[in-house]
Design a protein around this motif. Structure first.
Motif, PDB file in Angstrom:
ATOM      1  N   ILE A  85      52.562  30.817  67.630  1.00  0.00           N
ATOM      2  CA  ILE A  85      52.897  31.864  66.578  1.00  0.00           C
ATOM      3  C   ILE A  85      51.473  32.664  66.186  1.00  0.00           C
ATOM      4  N   ASP A  86      51.512  34.015  66.039  1.00  0.00           N
ATOM      5  CA  ASP A  86      50.205  34.345  65.408  1.00  0.00           C
ATOM      6  C   ASP A  86      50.591  34.877  63.674  1.00  0.00           C
ATOM      7  N   TRP A  87      49.428  34.447  62.992  1.00  0.00           N
ATOM      8  CA  TRP A  87      49.563  34.353  61.654  1.00  0.00           C
ATOM      9  C   TRP A  87      48.281  35.134  61.181  1.00  0.00           C
ATOM     10  N   VAL A  88      48.610  36.068  60.350  1.00  0.00           N
ATOM     11  CA  VAL A  88      47.566  36.686  59.720  1.00  0.00           C
ATOM     12  C   VAL A  88      47.382  36.212  58.058  1.00  0.00           C
ATOM     13  N   LEU A  89      46.255  35.702  57.660  1.00  0.00           N
ATOM     14  CA  LEU A  89      45.855  35.383  56.378  1.00  0.00           C
ATOM     15  C   LEU A  89      45.537  36.645  55.756  1.00  0.00           C
ATOM     16  N   ILE A  90      46.425  36.862  54.889  1.00  0.00           N
ATOM     17  CA  ILE A  90      46.323  38.119  53.831  1.00  0.00           C
ATOM     18  C   ILE A  90      45.423  37.725  52.721  1.00  0.00           C
ATOM     19  N   GLU A  91      43.930  38.054  53.120  1.00  0.00           N
ATOM     20  CA  GLU A  91      43.085  37.680  51.999  1.00  0.00           C
ATOM     21  C   GLU A  91      43.277  38.100  50.617  1.00  0.00           C
ATOM     22  N   ARG A  92      43.757  39.431  50.169  1.00  0.00           N
ATOM     23  CA  ARG A  92      44.135  40.170  49.188  1.00  0.00           C
ATOM     24  C   ARG A  92      45.028  39.085  48.381  1.00  0.00           C
ATOM     25  N   LYS A  93      45.963  38.813  49.068  1.00  0.00           N
ATOM     26  CA  LYS A  93      47.131  37.874  48.297  1.00  0.00           C
ATOM     27  C   LYS A  93      46.697  36.396  48.326  1.00  0.00           C
ATOM     28  N   SER A  94      45.646  35.904  48.699  1.00  0.00           N
ATOM     29  CA  SER A  94      45.264  34.379  48.761  1.00  0.00           C
ATOM     30  C   SER A  94      44.177  34.332  47.741  1.00  0.00           C
ATOM     31  N   ASN A  95      44.420  33.157  47.031  1.00  0.00           N
ATOM     32  CA  ASN A  95      43.368  32.760  46.228  1.00  0.00           C
ATOM     33  C   ASN A  95      43.215  31.061  46.103  1.00  0.00           C
ATOM     34  N   GLN A  96      42.417  30.583  45.132  1.00  0.00           N
ATOM     35  CA  GLN A  96      41.881  29.053  45.357  1.00  0.00           C
ATOM     36  C   GLN A  96      43.452  28.296  44.985  1.00  0.00           C
ATOM     37  N   ASP A  97      44.473  28.937  44.528  1.00  0.00           N
ATOM     38  CA  ASP A  97      45.676  28.239  44.379  1.00  0.00           C
ATOM     39  C   ASP A  97      46.813  28.286  45.288  1.00  0.00           C
ATOM     40  N   GLN A  98      46.719  29.366  46.090  1.00  0.00           N
ATOM     41  CA  GLN A  98      47.461  29.669  47.129  1.00  0.00           C
ATOM     42  C   GLN A  98      47.053  30.505  48.450  1.00  0.00           C
ATOM     43  N   LYS A  99      47.616  30.148  49.660  1.00  0.00           N
ATOM     44  CA  LYS A  99      47.254  30.954  50.809  1.00  0.00           C
ATOM     45  C   LYS A  99      48.560  31.730  51.198  1.00  0.00           C
ATOM     46  N   THR A 100      48.591  33.072  51.586  1.00  0.00           N
ATOM     47  CA  THR A 100      49.560  33.900  51.824  1.00  0.00           C
ATOM     48  C   THR A 100      49.426  34.499  53.392  1.00  0.00           C
ATOM     49  N   LEU A 101      50.213  33.828  54.095  1.00  0.00           N
ATOM     50  CA  LEU A 101      50.053  34.423  55.690  1.00  0.00           C
ATOM     51  C   LEU A 101      51.305  35.209  56.100  1.00  0.00           C
ATOM     52  N   ILE A 102      51.326  35.927  57.237  1.00  0.00           N
ATOM     53  CA  ILE A 102      52.458  36.661  57.658  1.00  0.00           C
ATOM     54  C   ILE A 102      52.374  36.693  59.042  1.00  0.00           C
ATOM     55  N   THR A 103      53.522  36.634  59.746  1.00  0.00           N
ATOM     56  CA  THR A 103      53.457  36.419  61.256  1.00  0.00           C
ATOM     57  C   THR A 103      52.806  37.859  61.723  1.00  0.00           C
ATOM     58  N   TYR A 104      52.290  37.869  62.694  1.00  0.00           N
ATOM     59  CA  TYR A 104      51.668  39.127  63.484  1.00  0.00           C
ATOM     60  C   TYR A 104      52.465  39.316  64.697  1.00  0.00           C
ATOM     61  N   GLY A 105      52.780  40.786  64.969  1.00  0.00           N
ATOM     62  CA  GLY A 105      53.483  41.213  66.363  1.00  0.00           C
ATOM     63  C   GLY A 105      55.081  40.645  66.290  1.00  0.00           C
ATOM     64  N   ARG A 106      55.557  40.490  65.131  1.00  0.00           N
ATOM     65  CA  ARG A 106      57.055  40.045  65.183  1.00  0.00           C
ATOM     66  C   ARG A 106      57.777  41.090  64.201  1.00  0.00           C
ATOM     67  N   SER A 107      58.799  41.440  64.417  1.00  0.00           N
ATOM     68  CA  SER A 107      59.612  42.358  63.394  1.00  0.00           C
ATOM     69  C   SER A 107      61.026  42.066  63.305  1.00  0.00           C
ATOM     70  N   PRO A 108      61.519  41.689  62.132  1.00  0.00           N
ATOM     71  CA  PRO A 108      60.839  41.401  60.837  1.00  0.00           C
ATOM     72  C   PRO A 108      59.870  40.519  60.934  1.00  0.00           C
ATOM     73  N   ALA A 109      58.596  40.661  60.007  1.00  0.00           N
ATOM     74  CA  ALA A 109      57.702  39.616  59.703  1.00  0.00           C
ATOM     75  C   ALA A 109      58.272  38.882  58.751  1.00  0.00           C
ATOM     76  N   VAL A 110      57.484  37.667  58.723  1.00  0.00           N
ATOM     77  CA  VAL A 110      57.713  36.410  57.903  1.00  0.00           C
ATOM     78  C   VAL A 110      56.628  36.375  57.005  1.00  0.00           C
ATOM     79  N   GLU A 111      56.538  36.265  55.776  1.00  0.00           N
ATOM     80  CA  GLU A 111      55.381  35.801  54.991  1.00  0.00           C
ATOM     81  C   GLU A 111      55.712  34.421  54.501  1.00  0.00           C
ATOM     82  N   VAL A 112      54.535  33.757  54.568  1.00  0.00           N
ATOM     83  CA  VAL A 112      54.730  32.274  53.956  1.00  0.00           C
ATOM     84  C   VAL A 112      53.398  32.066  52.704  1.00  0.00           C
ATOM     85  N   VAL A 113      53.965  31.825  51.729  1.00  0.00           N
ATOM     86  CA  VAL A 113      52.923  31.267  50.498  1.00  0.00           C
ATOM     87  C   VAL A 113      52.871  29.945  50.607  1.00  0.00           C
ATOM     88  N   ILE A 114      51.678  29.154  50.823  1.00  0.00           N
ATOM     89  CA  ILE A 114      51.489  27.790  50.624  1.00  0.00           C
ATOM     90  C   ILE A 114      50.552  27.300  49.653  1.00  0.00           C
TER      91      ILE A 114
END
Length: 142
Positions: A85-114
């Motif tokens: 599965i391809d995931w993009v790390l969304i740097e503008r939404k990520s910080n020291q407390d959480q990482k925000t990733l979104i699937t790439y190349g799939r529709s609908p996309a799935v966002e995961v905040v860890i």
């Protein structure tokens, strides 16, 4: 009385938190399909009940998933492949407390905040890979 006001304010903040908002396309039938295959545990955390369509939560919000996001356009943000599965790390939404990733190349996309205090974010993405494969891949990270 003050405790009640603080509790109400905390609940309001939780409901207004972006990671708990419904994704724009959460009513996509593929979101319903993948929801049935979400793992019971991610990163050792039990799946909790979520009252928002297209949202899944594990633990005390250590992992928050939103299905029905707009697929990301080509980006300079880091892209990685985890268990097919391809995931993009969304740097503008990520910080020291959480990482925000979104699937790439799939529709609908799935966002995961860890939550960043999670032991290994990549392991959480591996746990989700079976579910994500139910959404056909149309393009890949470069």
């Amino acid at each position: 009385m003050l405790a009640i006001a603080i509790s109400a304010a905390e609940c309001w903040n939780l409901e207004k938190s972006p990671e708990f908002e419904r994704a724009p396309n959460s009513n996509n039938p593929l979101c319903g399909k993948i929801q049935k295959s979400y793992p019971d545990k991610i990163l050792g955390e039990e799946r909790a009940l979520a009252s928002v369509q297209g949202v899944a939560v594990w633990g005390d919000s250590k992992v928050v998933l939103r299905c029905g996001m707009e697929p990301p356009r080509p980006t300079i943000d880091p892209c990685m492949t985890v268990n097919g599965i391809d995931w993009v790390l969304i740097e503008r939404k990520s910080n020291q407390d959480q990482k925000t990733l979104i699937t790439y190349g799939r529709s609908p996309a799935v966002e995961v905040v860890i939550s960043d205090d999670s032991p290994a974010a990549g392991d959480g993405l591996v746990d989700l890979s079976t579910s994500m494969k139910l959404i056909p891949q149309k393009s890949k990270c470069l």
